[in-house]
Write a protein that holds these residues in place. Structure first.
Motif, PDB file in Angstrom:
ATOM      1  N   GLU A  51      -7.495   0.680  -2.457  1.00 26.40           N
ATOM      2  CA  GLU A  51      -8.726  -0.320  -3.221  1.00 26.40           C
ATOM      3  C   GLU A  51      -9.267   0.506  -4.458  1.00 26.40           C
ATOM      4  OE1 GLU A  51     -10.573  -2.607   0.785  1.00 26.40           O
ATOM      5  OE2 GLU A  51     -11.618  -1.053  -0.212  1.00 26.40           O
TER       6      GLU A  51
ATOM      7  N   ARG B  19      -8.243  -5.170  -3.327  1.00 25.60           N
ATOM      8  CA  ARG B  19      -7.462  -4.617  -2.623  1.00 25.60           C
ATOM      9  C   ARG B  19      -6.005  -4.853  -2.575  1.00 25.60           C
ATOM     10  NH1 ARG B  19      -9.521  -6.368   3.064  1.00 25.60           N
ATOM     11  NH2 ARG B  19     -10.965  -4.770   2.707  1.00 25.60           N
ATOM     12  N   TYR B  20      -5.230  -3.990  -2.688  1.00 19.23           N
ATOM     13  CA  TYR B  20      -3.733  -4.335  -2.671  1.00 19.23           C
ATOM     14  C   TYR B  20      -3.018  -3.802  -1.225  1.00 19.23           C
ATOM     15  CZ  TYR B  20       1.133  -4.423  -4.295  1.00 19.23           C
ATOM     16  OH  TYR B  20       2.451  -4.855  -4.154  1.00 19.23           O
TER      17      TYR B  20
ATOM     18  N   HIS C 181      -0.252 -10.149  -1.385  1.00 20.98           N
ATOM     19  CA  HIS C 181      -0.518  -8.530  -1.310  1.00 20.98           C
ATOM     20  C   HIS C 181      -1.926  -8.273  -2.049  1.00 20.98           C
ATOM     21  CE1 HIS C 181       3.652  -7.205  -0.339  1.00 20.98           C
ATOM     22  NE2 HIS C 181       3.826  -8.076  -0.970  1.00 20.98           N
ATOM     23  N   LEU C 182      -2.412  -9.261  -2.732  1.00 20.10           N
ATOM     24  CA  LEU C 182      -3.818  -8.954  -3.338  1.00 20.10           C
ATOM     25  C   LEU C 182      -4.858  -9.749  -2.837  1.00 20.10           C
ATOM     26  CD1 LEU C 182      -4.706  -7.112  -5.710  1.00 20.10           C
ATOM     27  CD2 LEU C 182      -4.416  -9.071  -7.075  1.00 20.10           C
TER      28      LEU C 182
ATOM     29  N   TYR D 109      -3.274  -0.174   2.872  1.00 16.58           N
ATOM     30  CA  TYR D 109      -3.715  -0.731   1.709  1.00 16.58           C
ATOM     31  C   TYR D 109      -4.495   0.157   0.828  1.00 16.58           C
ATOM     32  CZ  TYR D 109      -8.308  -0.972   3.942  1.00 16.58           C
ATOM     33  OH  TYR D 109      -9.547  -0.659   4.607  1.00 16.58           O
TER      34      TYR D 109
END
Length: 207
Positions: free
Chosen positions: A26, A194-195, A162-163, A24
């Motif tokens: 951020e 955060r992805y 995803h988010l 991930y």
């Protein structure tokens, strides 16, 4: 033959674990709240900076994830005194690890520790007293900064697969700067997004 079987078994285990590791990125704003000890005449001032980070998560069980991350911090804060206002930016490289607890699929809590490596800082002083600034005034200074150990307490709310919206309170366990009896600690609250690049629909259990 047994050696080949062992190698294949190890490769299969590693491949299975790799599929469960989540990567991930951020981006967050960082509100830095300085706390002064034995610094009479100086008032701490809160300001807003930013952080960008990358990390990995891997499941421990259906509700717990192990998390490891590293990020760059630009923490902005300041102080004021009778004749001077100071604006300070402190730069860190942070390394941290901990656990994410997910009682539901939407909401999560985090607990961990981090170590911030002090990279640099910039100090800008503005003279606010009567008349012109003293001839020996130095408006560009530098602090004797230190590396900082912190405890991290976080929360996350999932917006999509995803988010996530994420927030963390970072409690300093050591001071950022000190001189004789005076100390400066930088408390931080950061909120952002955060992805997760390879997010799963739900936390997978470790087999």
């Amino acid at each position: 033959m047994k050696r080949i079987a062992l190698v294949l078994a190890f490769a299969a285990t590693f491949a299975s674990a790799a599929q469960k590791v989540r990567l991930y990125g951020e981006a967050r704003e960082v509100t830095t709240i300085p706390v002064f000890t034995n610094m009479d005449g100086f008032n701490p001032e809160t300001n807003i900076g930013f952080t960008a980070a990358i990390g990995v998560q891997t499941p421990v069980n259906r509700q717990v994830l192990f998390d490891a991350h590293t990020g760059f911090f630009a923490a902005r804060w300041g102080s004021s005194s009778e004749f001077y206002d100071s604006k300070i930016t402190s730069y860190f490289q942070s390394i941290g690890a901990g656990f994410q607890f997910h009682p539901t699929k939407v909401f999560g809590l985090g607990l961990g520790f981090a170590y911030d490596i002090a990279l640099d800082n910039s100090v800008s002083d503005e003279y606010t007293g009567p008349g012109p600034a003293p001839a020996d005034d130095n408006s560009d200074e530098s602090l004797k900064d230190k590396n900082v150990a912190l405890a991290e307490f976080g929360a996350a709310v999932k917006v999509s697969r995803h988010l996530d919206i994420v927030g963390t309170y970072r409690l300093p366990l050591t001071e950022y700067s000190s001189n004789k009896d005076s100390k400066i600690k930088l408390h931080q609250i950061n909120i952002g997004l955060r992805y997760t690049f390879n997010a799963k629909s739900q936390i997978e259990a470790v087999e």
